[in-house]
Design a protein around this motif. Structure first.
Motif: not given
Length: 199
Positions: A178-198
């Motif tokens: 499954e992982v080898g097929k492409g980039k693994v997207e980030g999954k933040p914990p429930q109630g959190s928001e994913w933001k790029k560094w900076g």
């Protein structure tokens, strides 16, 4: 001469090297330990690693022949992380690109997830319970994941490393298919928001 694929992980006092030689006959396998050199031979198949990153104890080192791989346990003279198998002088900042040709010749051109893992493990300071509430007094969680990684096959290790790195530490998968097929997207914990560094 046939070359053999190999990978390793390490603890403070030993290096555990896996040589992938399926169906090897224990009677035919020969492993020679020298202070800065390791030689593996099975018929036409041969693997020579030198100079090792640091001195080893030939008398205390050993190996086991399995169905899929030969596990070689190399005991270090001086405790501490090597970061890589080969090297003329200990240098914690050295990268895997400086490995001797014997190691490079067995590497495939894709990203070396095993090497990245070892480098990260070598540079990470030990986490104690006062720094991380998830770490048990005896580092139980870290020990569990180190054992899981150490006992896993190559695909499982690559999947764990790739998923963890690409997801920014939010996903840990053992399924390489499954992982080898492409980039693994980030999954933040429930109630959190994913933001790029900076950002």
């Amino acid at each position: 001469m046939a070359t053999l694929r190999h990978e390793f992980y390490e603890t403070e006092d030993k290096v555990i090297l896996s040589v992938f030689d399926k169906g090897a006959d224990p009677e035919q396998v020969s492993v020679k330990f020298e202070p800065r050199k390791l030689s593996y031979k099975n018929g036409e198949k041969e693997l020579v690693l030198e100079p090792l990153r640091s001195q080893i104890d030939p008398d205390a080192s050993s190996y086991t022949v399995g169905k899929v791989k030969v596990e070689i346990r190399v005991v270090k003279i001086a405790q501490g992380r090597w970061g890589q198998l080969l090297g003329d002088s200990p240098d914690p900042l050295a990268t895997f690109a400086t490995s001797a040709p014997a190691s490079a010749a067995t590497r495939k051109p894709h990203k070396n997830w095993e090497g990245i893992t070892t480098e990260i493990l070598a540079s990470d300071p030990e986490v104690t319970s006062d720094k991380d509430p998830n770490a048990g007094g005896d580092n139980a969680v870290n020990s569990f994941f180190q054992k899981l990684y150490g006992d896993a096959d190559e695909d499982t290790r690559r999947a764990m490393m790739k998923s963890y790195v690409e997801s920014g530490g939010t996903t840990l998968s053992t399924n390489w298919e499954e992982v080898g097929k492409g980039k693994v997207e980030g999954k933040p914990p429930q109630g959190s928001e994913w933001k790029k560094w900076g950002a």
